[in-house]
Design an enzyme around this catalytic site. Sequence first.
Site, PDB file in Angstrom:
ATOM      1  N   PHE A 154      51.140  23.901  14.251  1.00 51.20           N
ATOM      2  CA  PHE A 154      51.001  25.204  14.914  1.00 51.20           C
ATOM      3  C   PHE A 154      52.325  25.959  15.040  1.00 51.20           C
ATOM      4  O   PHE A 154      52.331  27.171  15.239  1.00 51.20           O
ATOM      5  CB  PHE A 154      50.396  25.028  16.321  1.00 51.20           C
ATOM      6  CG  PHE A 154      51.418  24.597  17.362  1.00 51.20           C
ATOM      7  CD1 PHE A 154      52.230  25.543  17.996  1.00 51.20           C
ATOM      8  CD2 PHE A 154      51.595  23.257  17.682  1.00 51.20           C
ATOM      9  CE1 PHE A 154      53.184  25.148  18.926  1.00 51.20           C
ATOM     10  CE2 PHE A 154      52.549  22.859  18.602  1.00 51.20           C
ATOM     11  CZ  PHE A 154      53.353  23.801  19.225  1.00 51.20           C
ATOM     12  N   LYS A 178      44.841  23.438   4.832  1.00 55.72           N
ATOM     13  CA  LYS A 178      44.173  23.270   6.134  1.00 55.72           C
ATOM     14  C   LYS A 178      45.202  23.661   7.197  1.00 55.72           C
ATOM     15  O   LYS A 178      46.047  22.883   7.588  1.00 55.72           O
ATOM     16  CB  LYS A 178      43.745  21.804   6.303  1.00 55.72           C
ATOM     17  CG  LYS A 178      42.564  21.558   7.213  1.00 55.72           C
ATOM     18  CD  LYS A 178      42.738  21.897   8.669  1.00 55.72           C
ATOM     19  CE  LYS A 178      43.689  21.041   9.441  1.00 55.72           C
ATOM     20  NZ  LYS A 178      43.998  21.620  10.772  1.00 55.72           N
ATOM     21  N   CYS A 286      60.699  22.015  15.268  1.00 51.07           N
ATOM     22  CA  CYS A 286      61.009  20.624  14.913  1.00 51.07           C
ATOM     23  C   CYS A 286      62.511  20.437  14.787  1.00 51.07           C
ATOM     24  O   CYS A 286      62.992  19.317  14.798  1.00 51.07           O
ATOM     25  CB  CYS A 286      60.326  20.233  13.617  1.00 51.07           C
ATOM     26  SG  CYS A 286      61.011  21.085  12.200  1.00 51.07           S
TER      27      CYS A 286
HETATM   28  P1  NAD Z   1      49.907  17.847  14.990  1.00 45.94           P
HETATM   29  O1  NAD Z   1      50.338  16.588  14.314  1.00 45.94           O
HETATM   30  O2  NAD Z   1      49.155  17.761  16.250  1.00 45.94           O
HETATM   31  O3  NAD Z   1      48.999  18.717  13.978  1.00 45.94           O
HETATM   32  C1  NAD Z   1      49.365  18.910  12.641  1.00 45.94           C
HETATM   33  C2  NAD Z   1      48.098  19.031  11.796  1.00 45.94           C
HETATM   34  O4  NAD Z   1      47.378  17.801  11.877  1.00 45.94           O
HETATM   35  C3  NAD Z   1      47.158  20.127  12.261  1.00 45.94           C
HETATM   36  O5  NAD Z   1      46.694  20.821  11.134  1.00 45.94           O
HETATM   37  C4  NAD Z   1      46.038  19.383  12.982  1.00 45.94           C
HETATM   38  O6  NAD Z   1      44.798  19.994  12.839  1.00 45.94           O
HETATM   39  C5  NAD Z   1      46.039  18.022  12.313  1.00 45.94           C
HETATM   40  N1  NAD Z   1      45.658  16.939  13.235  1.00 45.94           N
HETATM   41  C6  NAD Z   1      45.866  16.893  14.580  1.00 45.94           C
HETATM   42  N2  NAD Z   1      45.421  15.736  15.089  1.00 45.94           N
HETATM   43  C7  NAD Z   1      44.920  15.019  14.052  1.00 45.94           C
HETATM   44  C8  NAD Z   1      44.331  13.734  13.935  1.00 45.94           C
HETATM   45  N3  NAD Z   1      44.147  12.965  15.004  1.00 45.94           N
HETATM   46  N4  NAD Z   1      43.946  13.314  12.712  1.00 45.94           N
HETATM   47  C9  NAD Z   1      44.138  14.085  11.618  1.00 45.94           C
HETATM   48  N5  NAD Z   1      44.695  15.326  11.673  1.00 45.94           N
HETATM   49  C10 NAD Z   1      45.082  15.785  12.871  1.00 45.94           C
HETATM   50  O7  NAD Z   1      51.244  18.724  15.151  1.00 45.94           O
HETATM   51  P2  NAD Z   1      51.436  20.104  15.927  1.00 45.94           P
HETATM   52  O8  NAD Z   1      51.356  19.844  17.389  1.00 45.94           O
HETATM   53  O9  NAD Z   1      50.574  21.151  15.330  1.00 45.94           O
HETATM   54  O10 NAD Z   1      52.953  20.458  15.517  1.00 45.94           O
HETATM   55  C11 NAD Z   1      54.073  20.009  16.225  1.00 45.94           C
HETATM   56  C12 NAD Z   1      54.654  18.764  15.599  1.00 45.94           C
HETATM   57  O11 NAD Z   1      55.023  19.013  14.248  1.00 45.94           O
HETATM   58  C13 NAD Z   1      55.936  18.306  16.287  1.00 45.94           C
HETATM   59  O12 NAD Z   1      55.939  16.901  16.345  1.00 45.94           O
HETATM   60  C14 NAD Z   1      57.025  18.790  15.351  1.00 45.94           C
HETATM   61  O13 NAD Z   1      58.244  18.080  15.413  1.00 45.94           O
HETATM   62  C15 NAD Z   1      56.369  18.601  14.021  1.00 45.94           C
HETATM   63  N6  NAD Z   1      56.978  19.437  12.998  1.00 45.94           N
HETATM   64  C16 NAD Z   1      57.776  18.819  12.075  1.00 45.94           C
HETATM   65  C17 NAD Z   1      58.399  19.584  11.092  1.00 45.94           C
HETATM   66  C18 NAD Z   1      59.289  18.928  10.066  1.00 45.94           C
HETATM   67  O14 NAD Z   1      59.596  19.570   9.088  1.00 45.94           O
HETATM   68  N7  NAD Z   1      59.711  17.683  10.252  1.00 45.94           N
HETATM   69  C19 NAD Z   1      58.214  20.973  11.077  1.00 45.94           C
HETATM   70  C20 NAD Z   1      57.386  21.554  12.036  1.00 45.94           C
HETATM   71  C21 NAD Z   1      56.763  20.774  12.994  1.00 45.94           C
END
Ligand code: NAD
Length: 502
Positions: A154, A178, A286
């Site tokens: 997000f 997605k 992140c």
């Molecule tokens: P999230 O892991 O909750 O969600 C990411 C994606 O996974 C979404 O599309 C979501 O629908 C899906 N998802 C959520 N729960 C799931 C599950 N149980 N099973 C399968 N798919 C699932 O992450 P978020 O809260 O949207 O984003 C924030 C996180 O992303 C933070 O941890 C941040 O550090 C990380 N992030 C990392 C980078 C990087 O480049 N390393 C960049 C941006 C964000």
Amino acid sequence: MSNADTPTVKLLINGEFVESKTSEWRNVINPATQEVLARVPFATDDEIEAAVASAKEAFKTWRKTGIGTRARIFLKYQQLIRENMKELAAILTAEQGKTLADAEGDIFRGLEVVEHAASIGNLQLGELANNVATGVDTYTLLQPLGVCAGITPFNFPAMIPLWMFPMAIVTGNTFVLKPSEQDPMVTMRLTELALEAGIPAGVLNVVHGGPDAVNAICDHKDIKAVSFVGSTKVGTHVYNRASQAGKRAQCMMGAKNHAIVMPDANKDQTLNALAGSAFGAAGQRCMAVSVAVLVGEARDWVPELAEKAKTLKVSAGAEDGTDVGPLISRSALERVNGLIQKGADEGAELVLDGRNPTVPGYEEGNFVGPTIFNGVTADMTIYQEEIFGPVLCVMHAETMEEAIEIINANPNGNGTAIFTRSGAAARRFQEDIDVGQVGINVPIPVPVPIFSFTGSRGSKLGDLGPYGKQVILFYTQTKTVTARWFDEDEVATGVNTTIRLK
Ligand code: NAD
């Protein structure tokens, strides 16, 4: 507004933006006001199947489309993104919460990847060695894989989708995206512009949903590669599940980014950089600095840091002069407030408490103001968890070596920075630190797209990064061709049963 009046977010399947037939929907909510902006569907199995099938069919012709045609689509696409920048930023701010200026930054960092995609001619070149044996040449082809997929978080709803589908498509693949179900609207506007730029039907598809859609992508036999950005927990699951199904996977995951502050650093610049990177985007980056390790006399700088943090304006991202917008959701707000309480309970000194700020006109918003804990230790929950809010943990060290040890002992290795005026200290830091993105007097060192984003240890799974030169290898299969040509009158040398070519 009743459900019937709320706009719906569409799926993109085979070049058409279509209404989902699902019975499962979720609201997209403005985090500053709680206004429902749209309803997003959780795509059915059949819809996911249709998206993958359309990508598979489109691959047959797209994989052979000329380099110039592919490059020109992305040249046009970068122009369309520029022309629509203000509209895109307004959508992004409304659904995600960050300030309009920061929303433009989010889009701009994705736009840079689109610009890079337009230079594909040079990026996808193979290698050729002439006369590897007499009359024999070997060369490589970097061929697209087929249907690839992307799953995005997000916090960067423009930049991260743009890290993925432009590079996958320009290398000759087709794609199923997605987006985050929390803020899919700006992503959809970007896909509309991508089609307007000339991406053919079926080459780019979008499905919405949560865990079920992600699992279907990981398992699907016709998807060859999965790119994921999000939390460590979900990323690890995606990596294991997709790898088990025989796919390539790259997962960029969670973080706890430390900045070392040496006592010889330019104090004012350093404190400004810390406040900007810890509290900007409400700490939901992140690459946010979430831990400052103050070394030697720099340990006395906390009161001045707190003074700077207090000057930041907490309000809706759409308001002029806002520095810190809302958190994405009510549950994120409750989680961050709970972690702040836990930090205080576990004995960290709460120098600045940003909970429950007064935000005139936005009383319903998910706001937390800048928060600073001093004297944080590695056993505390606020250190061990990625807070993902505007909360800075301050730790202390006697020496740079001690500070490096703290960082290298943390399970995450996404980003880090050192603030110093000593070249020798900075060089030692860059050599010894085990973190992917390293900043020297730069707090959020996200590399531009001619390099690749990376990450160490718990922040990344998979060898290759999501853009730059590495992603060309991720989205292609290297084929080596070894070729020998005979003239009609060439004399045959007889049967050769040895392995060597001469
Ligand atoms: P999230 O892991 O909750 O969600 C990411 C994606 O996974 C979404 O599309 C979501 O629908 C899906 N998802 C959520 N729960 C799931 C599950 N149980 N099973 C399968 N798919 C699932 O992450 P978020 O809260 O949207 O984003 C924030 C996180 O992303 C933070 O941890 C941040 O550090 C990380 N992030 C990392 C980078 C990087 O480049 N390393 C960049 C941006 C964000």
